[in-house]
Scaffold this active site. Structure first.
Site, mmCIF file in Angstrom:
data_model
loop_
_atom_site.group_PDB
_atom_site.id
_atom_site.type_symbol
_atom_site.label_atom_id
_atom_site.label_comp_id
_atom_site.label_asym_id
_atom_site.label_seq_id
_atom_site.Cartn_x
_atom_site.Cartn_y
_atom_site.Cartn_z
ATOM 1 C CE1 TYR A 186 92.329 18.779 44.011
ATOM 2 C CE2 TYR A 186 94.046 18.965 45.671
ATOM 3 C CZ TYR A 186 93.454 19.417 44.514
ATOM 4 O OH TYR A 186 93.973 20.505 43.846
HETATM 5 N N1 LIG Z 1 93.115 26.753 44.891
HETATM 6 C C1 LIG Z 1 94.219 26.082 45.234
HETATM 7 O O1 LIG Z 1 94.785 26.261 46.338
HETATM 8 C C2 LIG Z 1 94.830 25.092 44.274
HETATM 9 C C3 LIG Z 1 96.080 24.562 44.596
HETATM 10 C C4 LIG Z 1 96.668 23.644 43.734
HETATM 11 C C5 LIG Z 1 96.021 23.282 42.573
HETATM 12 N N2 LIG Z 1 94.809 23.797 42.271
HETATM 13 C C6 LIG Z 1 94.155 23.359 41.029
HETATM 14 O O2 LIG Z 1 93.811 24.485 40.267
HETATM 15 C C7 LIG Z 1 92.680 24.203 39.457
HETATM 16 C C8 LIG Z 1 91.678 25.338 39.558
HETATM 17 O O3 LIG Z 1 91.276 25.477 40.898
HETATM 18 P P1 LIG Z 1 90.664 26.827 41.512
HETATM 19 O O4 LIG Z 1 91.298 27.011 42.823
HETATM 20 O O5 LIG Z 1 90.695 27.911 40.520
HETATM 21 O O6 LIG Z 1 89.171 26.332 41.786
HETATM 22 P P2 LIG Z 1 87.751 26.981 41.481
HETATM 23 O O7 LIG Z 1 87.790 28.437 41.677
HETATM 24 O O8 LIG Z 1 86.780 26.165 42.244
HETATM 25 O O9 LIG Z 1 87.562 26.681 39.929
HETATM 26 C C9 LIG Z 1 87.375 25.380 39.447
HETATM 27 C C10 LIG Z 1 86.931 25.479 38.008
HETATM 28 O O10 LIG Z 1 86.690 24.159 37.496
HETATM 29 C C11 LIG Z 1 85.407 24.137 36.887
HETATM 30 N N3 LIG Z 1 84.831 22.794 36.971
HETATM 31 C C12 LIG Z 1 84.648 22.059 38.088
HETATM 32 N N4 LIG Z 1 84.043 20.896 37.783
HETATM 33 C C13 LIG Z 1 83.834 20.915 36.436
HETATM 34 C C14 LIG Z 1 83.242 19.997 35.523
HETATM 35 N N5 LIG Z 1 82.722 18.838 35.933
HETATM 36 N N6 LIG Z 1 83.213 20.330 34.205
HETATM 37 C C15 LIG Z 1 83.721 21.512 33.796
HETATM 38 N N7 LIG Z 1 84.289 22.407 34.602
HETATM 39 C C16 LIG Z 1 84.346 22.116 35.912
HETATM 40 C C17 LIG Z 1 84.596 25.166 37.676
HETATM 41 O O11 LIG Z 1 83.527 25.688 36.926
HETATM 42 P P3 LIG Z 1 81.984 25.265 37.058
HETATM 43 O O12 LIG Z 1 81.700 25.067 38.507
HETATM 44 O O13 LIG Z 1 81.303 26.429 36.425
HETATM 45 O O14 LIG Z 1 81.876 24.026 36.248
HETATM 46 C C18 LIG Z 1 85.641 26.266 37.864
HETATM 47 O O15 LIG Z 1 85.699 27.086 36.738
HETATM 48 C C19 LIG Z 1 92.144 22.843 39.940
HETATM 49 O O16 LIG Z 1 92.516 21.838 39.033
HETATM 50 C C20 LIG Z 1 92.838 22.633 41.268
HETATM 51 O O17 LIG Z 1 93.033 21.256 41.555
HETATM 52 C C21 LIG Z 1 94.181 24.707 43.092
#
Ligand SMILES: NC(=O)c1ccc[n+]([C@@H]2O[C@H](COP(=O)([O-])OP(=O)(O)OC[C@H]3O[C@@H](n4cnc5c(N)ncnc54)[C@H](OP(=O)(O)O)[C@@H]3O)[C@@H](O)[C@H]2O)c1
Length: 303
Positions: A186
């Site tokens: 990651y």
């Molecule tokens: N949650 C945390 O603690 C955290 C911390 C730091 C950074 N982040 C970053 O924040 C961002 C969002 O994370 P989140 O926590 O909101 O996660 P999440 O709820 O799992 O959402 C991830 C999103 O990405 C989409 N996605 C995944 N693979 C994809 C693909 N191949 N093509 C198109 N869309 C895709 C998913 O939609 P589908 O499955 O419908 O495609 C979903 O809408 C990420 O980049 C993550 O690295 C998160």
């Protein structure tokens, strides 16, 4: 997610550890009303909350993710509250799908004023559990690095031609703190896009295209939910995280970083060997504790 009752002062602790950036509704509205904003990963979590807030402020939001029904659900609710939303189901890990996405979006909307590159995938797995899982590295790179880079490459020519555009990278605080055991796939993929975009940013600012990176702390979403330890830690709600992303869209800062991450970043760079050794010690102790727990469960005949 993570709806457990929290002790007094929890909100303050969250703000201290993860940062709290609030943008006033009026300020956001002044910046984004009528703007075309493409949000990737808009079906769930941070992307969904960001799209909703931007639409409430008057932006025309283009929602991208793989799950068409979920995107439609979000878009319907936005439209139901008077906002403008359009859905574009696409797998961003597929370069041909990204090309088609951008062609369609530019044909239908004429431009993209801002891109929120948020879609991503996280994996927490030790290297010992990854010997037969090279695909973990391929998949995290495909969605956290190569897909976002391809999307920027496709959108940049039209942005540069118009002399305006803004790109927000939703990155992680983990790329600023010392590397952590079990997060190799990651963090390497998120670091790759972070560095790539920072290099590119130097080439495009003169043409009116700016970038912001949000080094996001922990957010309680379906991404962090499977890791029990993270559920207990002070984290942001998706709406609080969206506040940071919307600030990046409207104010266009170079980066948004949680307060404690800056000193941790500096400390890790200055004292690389001791910090690596410290995290190594944590890895060994936590592995031992997990093994002991598994052994006890086996003794009791639990799965
Ligand atoms: N949650 C945390 O603690 C955290 C911390 C730091 C950074 N982040 C970053 O924040 C961002 C969002 O994370 P989140 O926590 O909101 O996660 P999440 O709820 O799992 O959402 C991830 C999103 O990405 C989409 N996605 C995944 N693979 C994809 C693909 N191949 N093509 C198109 N869309 C895709 C998913 O939609 P589908 O499955 O419908 O495609 C979903 O809408 C990420 O980049 C993550 O690295 C998160």
């Amino acid at each position: 997610m993570a709806s457990a009752k929290r002790p007094a002062g929890w909100g303050l602790l969250v703000a201290l550890v993860q940062g709290r950036t609030r943008i006033a509704d009026e300020r956001l509205e002044a910046a984004v009303r009528g703007q075309v904003v493409l949000v990737t990963g808009a079906s769930y979590g941070i992307g969904e909350a960001t799209a909703r807030r931007l639409a409430r402020a008057g932006a025309v939001v283009l929602l991208v993710a793989r799950t068409a029904e979920q995107l439609e659900l979000v878009a319907d609710e936005i439209r139901g509250s008077g906002g403008q939303a359009f859905t574009y189901p696409a797998n961003l890990a597929d370069p041909a799908a990204v090309e088609e996405l951008v062609q369609t979006v530019l044909a239908e909307h004429g431009r993209v004023d801002a891109l929120v590159s948020n879609a991503g995938k996280s994996i927490r797995r030790s290297v010992a559990d990854s010997y037969q899982r090279f695909h973990d590295i391929e998949r995290t790179n495909a969605i956290n690095y190569l897909g976002p880079a391809k999307l920027v490459l496709e959108l940049l020519p039209s942005m540069r031609e118009r002399g305006s555009g803004h790109i927000v990278n939703v990155s992680t605080a983990g790329v600023r703190t010392p590397p952590l055991a079990r997060w190799s796939a990651y963090l390497a993929s998120k670091s790759a896009f972070d560095v790539w975009l920072r290099c590119v940013a130097q080439e495009i600012r003169g043409d009116g295209v700016t970038t912001s990176t949000v080094y996001m702390g922990l957010v309680h979403t379906r991404m962090s939910a499977p890791t029990a330890l993270l559920n207990k830690m002070p984290g942001l709600t998706p709406e609080q995280a969206a506040d940071q992303v919307c600030t990046a869209v409207a104010v266009r800062p170079h980066n948004i970083t949680p307060p404690l991450v800056r000193p941790a970043d500096a400390f890790g760079n200055l004292f690389r060997v001791p910090t690596d050794r410290l995290f190594e010690l944590y890895f060994r102790l936590s592995s031992r504790t997990s093994k002991r727990r598994r052994d006890k469960q086996e003794e009791r005949g639990e799965q």
